[in-house]
Scaffold this motif. Structure first.
Motif, PDB file in Angstrom:
ATOM      1  N   VAL A   8      14.169  -6.095   5.513  1.00  0.00           N
ATOM      2  CA  VAL A   8      13.129  -5.398   4.705  1.00  0.00           C
ATOM      3  C   VAL A   8      11.976  -5.910   4.678  1.00  0.00           C
ATOM      4  O   VAL A   8      11.955  -7.271   4.314  1.00  0.00           O
ATOM      5  CB  VAL A   8      13.743  -4.796   3.317  1.00  0.00           C
ATOM      6  CG1 VAL A   8      12.522  -4.092   2.673  1.00  0.00           C
ATOM      7  CG2 VAL A   8      14.855  -3.938   3.449  1.00  0.00           C
ATOM      8  N   MET A   9      10.689  -5.572   5.163  1.00  0.00           N
ATOM      9  CA  MET A   9       9.477  -6.282   5.047  1.00  0.00           C
ATOM     10  C   MET A   9       8.533  -5.514   4.315  1.00  0.00           C
ATOM     11  O   MET A   9       7.939  -4.579   4.917  1.00  0.00           O
ATOM     12  CB  MET A   9       8.923  -6.343   6.691  1.00  0.00           C
ATOM     13  CG  MET A   9      10.016  -7.259   7.760  1.00  0.00           C
ATOM     14  SD  MET A   9      10.121  -8.933   7.039  1.00  0.00           S
ATOM     15  CE  MET A   9       8.563  -9.565   7.457  1.00  0.00           C
ATOM     16  N   PRO A  10       8.552  -5.920   3.354  1.00  0.00           N
ATOM     17  CA  PRO A  10       7.507  -5.051   2.113  1.00  0.00           C
ATOM     18  C   PRO A  10       5.943  -5.505   2.407  1.00  0.00           C
ATOM     19  O   PRO A  10       5.860  -6.570   3.001  1.00  0.00           O
ATOM     20  CB  PRO A  10       7.781  -5.620   0.669  1.00  0.00           C
ATOM     21  CG  PRO A  10       8.553  -6.873   1.100  1.00  0.00           C
ATOM     22  CD  PRO A  10       9.092  -6.593   2.202  1.00  0.00           C
ATOM     23  N   GLY A  11       5.179  -4.312   2.462  1.00  0.00           N
ATOM     24  CA  GLY A  11       3.959  -4.539   2.488  1.00  0.00           C
ATOM     25  C   GLY A  11       3.493  -5.268   1.202  1.00  0.00           C
ATOM     26  O   GLY A  11       4.047  -5.626   0.189  1.00  0.00           O
ATOM     27  N   ALA A  12       2.066  -5.916   1.302  1.00  0.00           N
ATOM     28  CA  ALA A  12       1.492  -6.599   0.364  1.00  0.00           C
ATOM     29  C   ALA A  12       1.351  -5.944  -0.998  1.00  0.00           C
ATOM     30  O   ALA A  12       1.559  -6.601  -2.024  1.00  0.00           O
ATOM     31  CB  ALA A  12       0.125  -7.308   0.716  1.00  0.00           C
ATOM     32  N   ASP A  13       1.179  -4.515  -1.004  1.00  0.00           N
ATOM     33  CA  ASP A  13       1.087  -3.935  -2.188  1.00  0.00           C
ATOM     34  C   ASP A  13       2.117  -3.059  -2.665  1.00  0.00           C
ATOM     35  O   ASP A  13       2.040  -2.290  -3.283  1.00  0.00           O
ATOM     36  CB  ASP A  13      -0.461  -3.163  -2.267  1.00  0.00           C
ATOM     37  CG  ASP A  13      -1.641  -4.189  -1.988  1.00  0.00           C
ATOM     38  OD1 ASP A  13      -1.641  -4.875  -2.750  1.00  0.00           O
ATOM     39  OD2 ASP A  13      -2.441  -3.696  -1.482  1.00  0.00           O
ATOM     40  N   ASP A  14       3.148  -2.913  -1.710  1.00  0.00           N
ATOM     41  CA  ASP A  14       4.127  -2.090  -1.684  1.00  0.00           C
ATOM     42  C   ASP A  14       5.066  -2.411  -3.151  1.00  0.00           C
ATOM     43  O   ASP A  14       4.912  -3.655  -3.530  1.00  0.00           O
ATOM     44  CB  ASP A  14       5.249  -2.145  -0.937  1.00  0.00           C
ATOM     45  CG  ASP A  14       4.694  -1.490   0.510  1.00  0.00           C
ATOM     46  OD1 ASP A  14       3.713  -0.812   0.426  1.00  0.00           O
ATOM     47  OD2 ASP A  14       5.505  -1.774   1.537  1.00  0.00           O
ATOM     48  N   VAL A  15       5.527  -1.390  -4.005  1.00  0.00           N
ATOM     49  CA  VAL A  15       6.297  -1.392  -5.055  1.00  0.00           C
ATOM     50  C   VAL A  15       7.881  -1.658  -4.382  1.00  0.00           C
ATOM     51  O   VAL A  15       8.217  -0.767  -3.665  1.00  0.00           O
ATOM     52  CB  VAL A  15       6.349  -0.277  -5.860  1.00  0.00           C
ATOM     53  CG1 VAL A  15       7.244  -0.425  -7.108  1.00  0.00           C
ATOM     54  CG2 VAL A  15       4.694  -0.347  -6.463  1.00  0.00           C
ATOM     55  N   GLN A  16       8.488  -2.479  -4.914  1.00  0.00           N
ATOM     56  CA  GLN A  16       9.931  -2.951  -4.321  1.00  0.00           C
ATOM     57  C   GLN A  16      10.838  -2.277  -5.410  1.00  0.00           C
ATOM     58  O   GLN A  16      10.997  -2.665  -6.748  1.00  0.00           O
ATOM     59  CB  GLN A  16      10.081  -4.119  -4.122  1.00  0.00           C
ATOM     60  CG  GLN A  16       9.113  -4.741  -3.019  1.00  0.00           C
ATOM     61  CD  GLN A  16       9.044  -6.391  -2.722  1.00  0.00           C
ATOM     62  OE1 GLN A  16      10.273  -6.537  -2.088  1.00  0.00           O
ATOM     63  NE2 GLN A  16       8.465  -6.842  -3.234  1.00  0.00           N
TER      64      GLN A  16
END
Length: 405
Positions: A8-16
């Motif tokens: 999983v590669m979250p974006g800088a502003d993604d909520v996880q």
């Protein structure tokens, strides 16, 4: 230990979000249910895998299956609550157990914010998840704003400190200007006043035809007195010019071969008339020579000797010329006066600084001397104890740096 099947590669502003369930189909279904733009879903098949993910990421919400082998959702929640890093993580339990008060009570007792029962209501699940994702976004935004406010406050404090320093420097400059004008007026008025009175007296005698008054001896005395007043005014003007050159970075030196001992003896001879009955002793080691601006170094020595005469309380003054242990030429002026208090030993090298017992002068001698010495790549030191005299020591390399000024 298994996490999600794909990295999983979250974006800088993604909520996880974190989903923990031992059944792959449950993880896949719940992931699809809560997945939306701006949300990054991590899944784990066991409590151990979940703990590993919790160490790597910051989650807005954890959805934990209650019934898992090895480590139940309740046990995992206890571990989550026991860590300072994850103590405040919102937890929602997901269970296929009957809707009973005991399960709900244990879930809330383990720090859950809600308990969801299977089969899940998709709309209810999405609504609950959105509440926590928005809370997390707002919390993160508030943290960023707080950091920005603190940074702005720090910048403001820095600007205020710089402004205060600038204001203090400006006020000091204004005070120095006023003191400078007052000192210049006073110092120039004295020799000008003496010469004006002498001129008036001579003119009156000439007007009366009293030529007998102007004997060779009196003419010689008049000429000597005029020369002293002119030297005094010239010295003041030269000091002002040198200070201006220093402050504008235009100070220059013209080095040439110079015997320091011979130079010291010449300066002492020139100033012998000022010392009168005050003993002045020059001790010079032969061969202390180098490449220096002899006029500038002579001015340094003259300033130091004038300072020693002013503060030496009429006691003997000694000049020493020798080699220092580090191979530099050493020029020292020692008086036996009141000395310089430790608190004043740096201040007196600043422009327009004068001791409490200072006589005539603008307080520029030591300031100018320090810059002349530095222009030669040397240093000037003061060794003094209050009540035990002062020794000003000048250390010069045998040749100045390639670029001086």
């Amino acid at each position: 230990m298994t996490a999600s099947a794909m990295p999983v590669m979250p974006g800088a502003d993604d909520v996880q979000l974190l989903i923990v369930d031992d059944l792959a189909e449950n993880r896949l279904a719940l992931s699809a249910l809560v997945q939306e733009e701006g949300v990054c879903v991590h899944t784990a098949a066991s409590g151990e895998a979940a703990l590993d993910l919790l160490l790597q990421h910051e989650f807005a919400l954890a959805l934990l299956d209650v019934q898992m082998p090895e480590m139940s959702g309740f046990e995992l929640a206890e571990l989550i609550r026991g860590s300072s890093r994850t103590a405040h993580l919102p937890i929602v339990f997901v269970t296929a157990s009957d809707r009973g008060a005991a399960c709900s009570f244990r879930g809330y007792d383990n720090g859950a914010v809600d308990v969801l029962y299977k089969p899940l209501d998709p709309q209810a699940v999405r609504s609950k998840v959105r509440v926590f994702t928005e809370l997390h976004r707002n919390s993160r935004l508030l943290r960023r704003q707080l950091v920005a406010v603190e940074a702005a406050h720090a910048r403001q404090e820095l600007l205020l400190a710089e402004l205060q320093a600038t204001q203090d420097a400006l006020q000091r400059a204004l005070r120095m200007r006023d003191e400078f004008m007052s000192l210049v007026s006073h110092e120039l008025r004295t020799p000008l006043g003496v010469m004006t009175l002498d001129h008036s007296a001579r003119r009156d005698r000439l007007a009366r035809g009293d030529l007998a008054h102007f004997t060779p001896e009196r003419l010689q005395a008049m000429a000597a007195r005029d020369a002293r007043q002119l030297r005094s005014m010239t010295r003041l003007i030269d000091d002002m010019l040198d200070t201006s050159r220093i402050q504008h970075g235009r100070l220059s030196i013209a080095p040439r071969p110079t015997d320091l001992g011979e130079l010291a003896r010449h300066v002492a001879d020139d100033l012998a008339g000022l010392f009168g009955t005050v003993p002045l002793d020059v001790q010079a080691t032969d061969g202390v020579a180098g490449c220096w601006d002899d006029a500038r170094i002579a001015q340094v020595l003259a300033n130091l000797l004038a300072n020693a005469l002013r503060h030496g309380q009429g006691r003997p003054v000694a000049v020493q010329v020798s080699w220092a242990a580090d191979g530099r030429a050493r020029l020292a002026v020692q008086d036996q006066g009141e000395g310089v208090p430790a608190a004043d030993q740096q201040r007196i090298f600043e422009a327009f600084e004068r001791g409490a017992a200072s006589g005539p002068g603008l307080g520029l001698g030591l300031f100018i001397s320090r810059h002349f010495v530095h222009a030669h790549g040397g240093e000037i030191r003061l060794h003094s104890t209050a009540g035990q005299g002062a020794c000003f020591e000048v250390l010069l390399p045998t040749s100045p740096p390639a670029v001086a000024g």
